[in-house]
Design a protein around this motif. Structure first.
Motif, PDB file in Angstrom:
ATOM      1  N   ASP A 141      -1.187  10.393   6.894  1.00  0.00           N
ATOM      2  CA  ASP A 141      -1.016   9.361   5.577  1.00  0.00           C
ATOM      3  C   ASP A 141      -0.118   8.660   5.928  1.00  0.00           C
ATOM      4  OD1 ASP A 141      -2.309   9.515   2.826  1.00  0.00           O
ATOM      5  OD2 ASP A 141      -1.271   8.204   2.739  1.00  0.00           O
ATOM      6  N   ILE A 142       0.195   7.371   5.329  1.00  0.00           N
ATOM      7  CA  ILE A 142       1.187   6.135   5.959  1.00  0.00           C
ATOM      8  C   ILE A 142       1.999   6.625   4.937  1.00  0.00           C
ATOM      9  CG2 ILE A 142       0.310   4.338   4.318  1.00  0.00           C
ATOM     10  CD1 ILE A 142       0.567   2.774   6.362  1.00  0.00           C
TER      11      ILE A 142
ATOM     12  N   GLN B 228     -11.358   9.282   3.607  1.00  0.00           N
ATOM     13  CA  GLN B 228     -12.485   8.928   2.326  1.00  0.00           C
ATOM     14  C   GLN B 228     -10.782   8.115   1.315  1.00  0.00           C
ATOM     15  OE1 GLN B 228     -14.755  10.471   1.227  1.00  0.00           O
ATOM     16  NE2 GLN B 228     -14.463  11.864   3.192  1.00  0.00           N
ATOM     17  N   PHE B 229     -11.770   7.456   1.161  1.00  0.00           N
ATOM     18  CA  PHE B 229     -11.112   6.052   0.648  1.00  0.00           C
ATOM     19  C   PHE B 229     -10.398   5.643   0.849  1.00  0.00           C
ATOM     20  CE2 PHE B 229     -13.750   9.390  -2.734  1.00  0.00           C
ATOM     21  CZ  PHE B 229     -14.738   8.276  -3.537  1.00  0.00           C
ATOM     22  N   CYS B 230     -10.122   5.330   2.377  1.00  0.00           N
ATOM     23  CA  CYS B 230      -9.333   4.898   3.028  1.00  0.00           C
ATOM     24  C   CYS B 230      -9.448   4.009   3.471  1.00  0.00           C
ATOM     25  CB  CYS B 230      -7.699   5.954   3.163  1.00  0.00           C
ATOM     26  SG  CYS B 230      -8.733   7.082   4.154  1.00  0.00           S
TER      27      CYS B 230
ATOM     28  N   VAL C  77       1.194  -0.951  -0.080  1.00  0.00           N
ATOM     29  CA  VAL C  77      -0.382   0.170  -0.303  1.00  0.00           C
ATOM     30  C   VAL C  77       0.605   1.369   0.469  1.00  0.00           C
ATOM     31  CG1 VAL C  77      -1.505   1.231   1.518  1.00  0.00           C
ATOM     32  CG2 VAL C  77      -1.438  -1.659   1.010  1.00  0.00           C
TER      33      VAL C  77
ATOM     34  N   ASP D 209       1.564   5.692  10.430  1.00  0.00           N
ATOM     35  CA  ASP D 209       0.199   4.484   9.814  1.00  0.00           C
ATOM     36  C   ASP D 209      -0.630   4.823  11.169  1.00  0.00           C
ATOM     37  OD1 ASP D 209      -1.204   2.286  10.286  1.00  0.00           O
ATOM     38  OD2 ASP D 209       0.595   1.249   9.629  1.00  0.00           O
ATOM     39  N   CYS D 210      -1.537   5.531  10.853  1.00  0.00           N
ATOM     40  CA  CYS D 210      -3.088   5.494  12.079  1.00  0.00           C
ATOM     41  C   CYS D 210      -4.021   3.855  12.359  1.00  0.00           C
ATOM     42  CB  CYS D 210      -3.631   6.914  11.412  1.00  0.00           C
ATOM     43  SG  CYS D 210      -4.364   6.855  10.045  1.00  0.00           S
ATOM     44  N   TYR D 211      -3.405   3.395  11.773  1.00  0.00           N
ATOM     45  CA  TYR D 211      -4.493   2.011  11.896  1.00  0.00           C
ATOM     46  C   TYR D 211      -3.298   1.016  13.673  1.00  0.00           C
ATOM     47  CZ  TYR D 211      -6.679   3.926   7.778  1.00  0.00           C
ATOM     48  OH  TYR D 211      -6.659   4.417   6.607  1.00  0.00           O
TER      49      TYR D 211
ATOM     50  N   TYR E  25      -8.032  -0.129   4.406  1.00  0.00           N
ATOM     51  CA  TYR E  25      -7.172  -0.821   4.738  1.00  0.00           C
ATOM     52  C   TYR E  25      -6.819  -0.922   6.080  1.00  0.00           C
ATOM     53  CZ  TYR E  25      -6.147   1.014   0.120  1.00  0.00           C
ATOM     54  OH  TYR E  25      -6.091   1.389  -0.839  1.00  0.00           O
TER      55      TYR E  25
ATOM     56  N   GLY F  91      -5.947   9.779   6.719  1.00  0.00           N
ATOM     57  CA  GLY F  91      -5.242   9.112   4.595  1.00  0.00           C
ATOM     58  C   GLY F  91      -5.320  10.127   4.174  1.00  0.00           C
ATOM     59  N   CYS F  92      -4.802  11.348   3.873  1.00  0.00           N
ATOM     60  CA  CYS F  92      -5.599  12.366   3.047  1.00  0.00           C
ATOM     61  C   CYS F  92      -4.979  12.377   1.989  1.00  0.00           C
ATOM     62  CB  CYS F  92      -4.971  13.785   4.193  1.00  0.00           C
ATOM     63  SG  CYS F  92      -3.176  13.985   3.491  1.00  0.00           S
ATOM     64  N   GLY F  93      -3.903  11.402   1.757  1.00  0.00           N
ATOM     65  CA  GLY F  93      -3.666  11.005   0.172  1.00  0.00           C
ATOM     66  C   GLY F  93      -2.812  12.598   0.145  1.00  0.00           C
TER      67      GLY F  93
ATOM     68  N   TYR G 158       0.913   3.754  -3.104  1.00  0.00           N
ATOM     69  CA  TYR G 158       0.445   5.736  -3.003  1.00  0.00           C
ATOM     70  C   TYR G 158       2.126   6.421  -3.443  1.00  0.00           C
ATOM     71  CZ  TYR G 158      -4.135   4.538  -2.391  1.00  0.00           C
ATOM     72  OH  TYR G 158      -5.166   3.904  -2.467  1.00  0.00           O
TER      73      TYR G 158
ATOM     74  N   ASP H 272      -8.220  17.164  -0.652  1.00  0.00           N
ATOM     75  CA  ASP H 272      -9.623  17.513  -1.020  1.00  0.00           C
ATOM     76  C   ASP H 272      -9.281  18.761  -0.004  1.00  0.00           C
ATOM     77  OD1 ASP H 272     -11.300  15.498  -1.529  1.00  0.00           O
ATOM     78  OD2 ASP H 272     -10.667  14.493   0.585  1.00  0.00           O
TER      79      ASP H 272
HETATM   80  N1  SAM Z   1      -8.239  10.193   1.374  1.00  0.00           N
HETATM   81  C1  SAM Z   1      -8.139  10.523  -0.267  1.00  0.00           C
HETATM   82  C2  SAM Z   1      -8.778  10.976  -1.607  1.00  0.00           C
HETATM   83  O1  SAM Z   1      -9.092  11.353  -0.703  1.00  0.00           O
HETATM   84  O2  SAM Z   1      -8.365  11.859  -2.621  1.00  0.00           O
HETATM   85  C3  SAM Z   1      -6.594   9.502  -0.624  1.00  0.00           C
HETATM   86  C4  SAM Z   1      -7.665   8.367  -0.720  1.00  0.00           C
HETATM   87  S1  SAM Z   1      -6.216   7.019  -1.872  1.00  0.00           S
HETATM   88  C5  SAM Z   1      -7.560   6.089  -2.065  1.00  0.00           C
HETATM   89  C6  SAM Z   1      -6.373   5.855  -0.315  1.00  0.00           C
HETATM   90  C7  SAM Z   1      -5.338   6.841   1.046  1.00  0.00           C
HETATM   91  O3  SAM Z   1      -5.052   6.120   2.800  1.00  0.00           O
HETATM   92  C8  SAM Z   1      -3.478   6.555   0.554  1.00  0.00           C
HETATM   93  O4  SAM Z   1      -3.141   8.022   0.005  1.00  0.00           O
HETATM   94  C9  SAM Z   1      -2.830   5.985   1.256  1.00  0.00           C
HETATM   95  O5  SAM Z   1      -1.511   6.466   2.189  1.00  0.00           O
HETATM   96  C10 SAM Z   1      -3.783   6.331   2.819  1.00  0.00           C
HETATM   97  N2  SAM Z   1      -3.242   4.916   4.151  1.00  0.00           N
HETATM   98  C11 SAM Z   1      -3.286   4.123   3.445  1.00  0.00           C
HETATM   99  N3  SAM Z   1      -3.265   2.961   4.621  1.00  0.00           N
HETATM  100  C12 SAM Z   1      -3.186   4.083   5.518  1.00  0.00           C
HETATM  101  C13 SAM Z   1      -2.429   3.408   6.730  1.00  0.00           C
HETATM  102  N4  SAM Z   1      -2.115   3.145   7.903  1.00  0.00           N
HETATM  103  N5  SAM Z   1      -2.935   5.578   7.640  1.00  0.00           N
HETATM  104  C14 SAM Z   1      -2.863   6.403   7.009  1.00  0.00           C
HETATM  105  N6  SAM Z   1      -3.724   5.760   5.677  1.00  0.00           N
HETATM  106  C15 SAM Z   1      -3.389   5.244   5.560  1.00  0.00           C
END
Ligand code: SAM
Length: 322
Positions: free
Chosen positions: A102-103, A156-158, A23, A131-133, A161, A80-82, A27, A86
């Motif tokens: 975000d990770i 959003q969309f995260c 993952v 890694d906020c999980y 995971y 998980g702001c990517g 990203y 937003d």
């Molecule tokens: N939220 C953003 C958006 O809507 O455009 C990004 C969505 S992207 C599909 C998923 C995001 O989740 C990625 O940036 C990924 O790095 C993040 N992610 C996945 N596992 C994570 C974790 N354990 N902690 C923080 N972020 C995580």
């Protein structure tokens, strides 16, 4: 189908590490492209639609919670702001401050740069790789930064995971809830487990290939019968966006039950096509659809049928902290 926490099936630790690395690598390696190139993406219609749904969700559920903040300009946590897709939406929500994690550290840098070049820059923001999980927000934010509670937490969309293990889902929910004020809102978007599993069930019984989708997206399960509440893995491909990354089913009732243990209660859950049906005639969101190129002034969608099928695997949700 509810289970006691002690019954949760955990997978071997080694396998988790591999999935998380995939993952992060995925990203981190996805290049940030400029506005022009973004507009030329083959799935620009789908991306615009997803952004419109997020705007509806933020406006309908985020804005009231932000407006109820002490000085009417609230504080947001984006988990998980990517790459910060937003930021403009939160600027329009007239927030005072955002903390974002975000990770993927490359994505976090890009989000920070995006915020720094925003004009006008309407709110303060702090970005941190986390890694906020598996780790608490206190690892990257100071007690002062966390002293004032959040009015809104957005994922959003995260969130899917996190459902690799019960432990990760709990850590995620703790991070969401711990610094969210009572009456605050937790909102997000996540794949619709019911639909994914129904599609899996519809595959021919003798088929060894457990995948479905079209030229825009593809979902591949590894097995047909075992349906654990955590670690129920599938691989996701989305054209021009996601390359076969491992994701996990978020079984809704299980999620709701766990969220309640953290004081979070559902106030909204809709499939994306329902959001479209419910808000397409709403004066503000109708105009926004045209401005965001989701459709033209006549209401004709800019998405191909295959893109429609892909967006409809998602649901939008909102929970209230009580
Ligand atoms: N939220 C953003 C958006 O809507 O455009 C990004 C969505 S992207 C599909 C998923 C995001 O989740 C990625 O940036 C990924 O790095 C993040 N992610 C996945 N596992 C994570 C974790 N354990 N902690 C923080 N972020 C995580």
């Amino acid at each position: 189908q509810s289970r006691e926490p002690d019954d949760y099936q955990e997978r071997p630790a080694k396998r988790h590490a591999g999935d998380v690395d995939m993952v992060i690598e995925h990203y981190n390696l996805r290049p940030e492209v400029g506005v022009k190139q973004r507009k030329e993406s083959p799935i620009i219609g789908l991306k615009s639609f997803n952004n419109w749904v997020k705007s509806v969700l933020i406006t309908q559920f985020g804005h009231p919670a932000l407006a109820a903040a002490a000085n009417k300009r609230g504080k947001v946590l984006d988990m998980g702001c990517g790459k910060g897709g937003d930021l403009i939406k939160w600027g329009k929500a007239r927030i005072r401050e955002m903390l974002a994690v975000d990770i993927a550290h490359v994505s976090i840098e890009q989000a920070r740069q995006r915020w720094e070049t925003m004009r006008p820059r309407r709110f303060d923001a702090t970005f941190a790789a986390l890694d906020c999980y598996t780790e608490p927000l206190t690892k990257v934010f100071s007690p002062q930064q966390l002293a004032e509670p959040f009015d809104v937490v957005s994922m959003q969309f995260c969130m899917h995971y996190a459902f690799e293990t019960a432990q990760k889902a709990r850590c995620m929910l703790k991070n969401v809830s711990e610094w969210l004020r009572p009456g605050g809102i937790f909102l997000g978007t996540v794949p619709n487990a019911d639909q994914l599993l129904a599609r899996l069930d519809q595959l021919p019984p003798d088929s060894e290939d457990l995948s479905f989708g079209n030229s825009v997206y593809k979902i591949r399960f590894e097995e047909r019968t075992s349906r654990p509440l955590f670690g129920h893995r599938y691989y996701f491909y989305l054209r021009d966006a996601v390359e076969n990354v491992p994701e996990y089913i978020v079984e809704w009732d299980n999620f709701v039950q766990m969220a309640a243990q953290y004081g979070l209660y559902p106030v909204f859950k809709k499939e994306f096509h329902e959001v479209f049906e419910d808000y397409r005639e709403h004066e503000d969101f109708k105009q926004l659809m045209v401005r965001m190129n989701v459709c033209d002034a006549t209401g004709a969608s800019s998405m191909e049928d295959e893109e429609w099928e892909a967006v409809n695997i998602y649901i939008a949700f909102a929970f209230e902290k009580r």
